[in-house]
Enzyme design. Structure first.
Site, PDB file in Angstrom:
ATOM      1  N   CYS A  66       0.880  -1.174   0.000  1.00 25.00           N
ATOM      2  CA  CYS A  66       0.000   0.000   0.000  1.00 25.00           C
ATOM      3  C   CYS A  66       0.912   1.218   0.000  1.00 25.00           C
ATOM      4  O   CYS A  66       2.120   1.085  -0.223  1.00 25.00           O
ATOM      5  CB  CYS A  66      -1.002  -0.023   1.150  1.00 25.00           C
ATOM      6  SG  CYS A  66      -0.317   0.052   2.816  1.00 25.00           S
TER       7      CYS A  66
HETATM    8  C1  RB5 Z   1      -3.791   5.360   0.645  1.00 22.95           C
HETATM    9  O1  RB5 Z   1      -3.973   6.698   0.452  1.00 22.95           O
HETATM   10  C2  RB5 Z   1      -2.939   5.080   1.872  1.00 22.95           C
HETATM   11  O2  RB5 Z   1      -3.629   5.465   3.019  1.00 22.95           O
HETATM   12  C3  RB5 Z   1      -2.638   3.611   1.920  1.00 22.95           C
HETATM   13  O3  RB5 Z   1      -2.035   3.246   0.720  1.00 22.95           O
HETATM   14  C4  RB5 Z   1      -1.721   3.097   3.002  1.00 22.95           C
HETATM   15  O4  RB5 Z   1      -0.548   3.841   3.098  1.00 22.95           O
HETATM   16  C5  RB5 Z   1      -2.288   2.818   4.322  1.00 22.95           C
HETATM   17  O5  RB5 Z   1      -1.588   2.327   5.215  1.00 22.95           O
END
Ligand code: RB5
Length: 151
Positions: A66
């Site tokens: 993520c």
């Molecule tokens: C997405 O905007 C972001 O919040 C996600 O990719 C991640 O970093 C969450 O932990």
């Protein structure tokens, strides 16, 4: 070897490129989604799917990406038997594998480059778990999981 992989929208491009990187190493990839980076997917469900596959030994390990790797690692660690580690540099992944034997590797696409993600992935795949004195420590984590069930 078979690896499950998943991401949210922020990690989608890195996931797609890592699939190619893994394929070059003749690693079979189970893509748990999403199919597009256009909109935010239900990333907790994707983390659950990848972590369940890894914890059950259906695959040799899981990769979750993520923006930071934080959300994915928190979600994956809710799955019994998953040992998800957030590794955005090489020192962490070395010990995450040798000492903690993480079965889910989490990375942050907004923090590291594609090349760094590939180097981290390579170390995770290639470094062996040390075993020995680290085994009882992992056993304690499993016991904690059982102890906290239903709390
Ligand atoms: C997405 O905007 C972001 O919040 C996600 O990719 C991640 O970093 C969450 O932990």
């Amino acid at each position: 070897m078979r690896i499950a992989i998943g991401s949210d929208h922020a990690g989608y491009d890195m996931k797609e490129q890592l699939k190619g990187f893994l394929a070059k190493r003749s690693i079979e990839v189970l893509d748990c989604g999403p199919d597009t980076g256009d909109k935010p997917p239900e990333y907790v469900a994707i983390a659950k799917h990848v972590a369940q596959q890894a914890a059950a030994g259906q695959v040799d390990g899981g990769i979750l990406i993520c923006g930071t790797g934080i959300g994915m690692s928190i979600a994956a660690n809710k799955v019994p038997g998953a040992r998800a580690g957030l590794c955005n540099e090489l020192f962490s992944v070395k010990y995450a594998k040798s000492d903690v034997n993480i079965n889910v590797l989490c990375m942050g696409s907004r923090i590291i480059s594609q090349r760094m993600a590939e180097e981290i992935t390579t170390l995770w795949l290639d470094i062996p778990f040390s075993g020995g004195r680290f085994i009882p420590r992992l056993q304690k984590i499993s016991e904690l999981e059982v102890e906290m069930r239903g709390c």
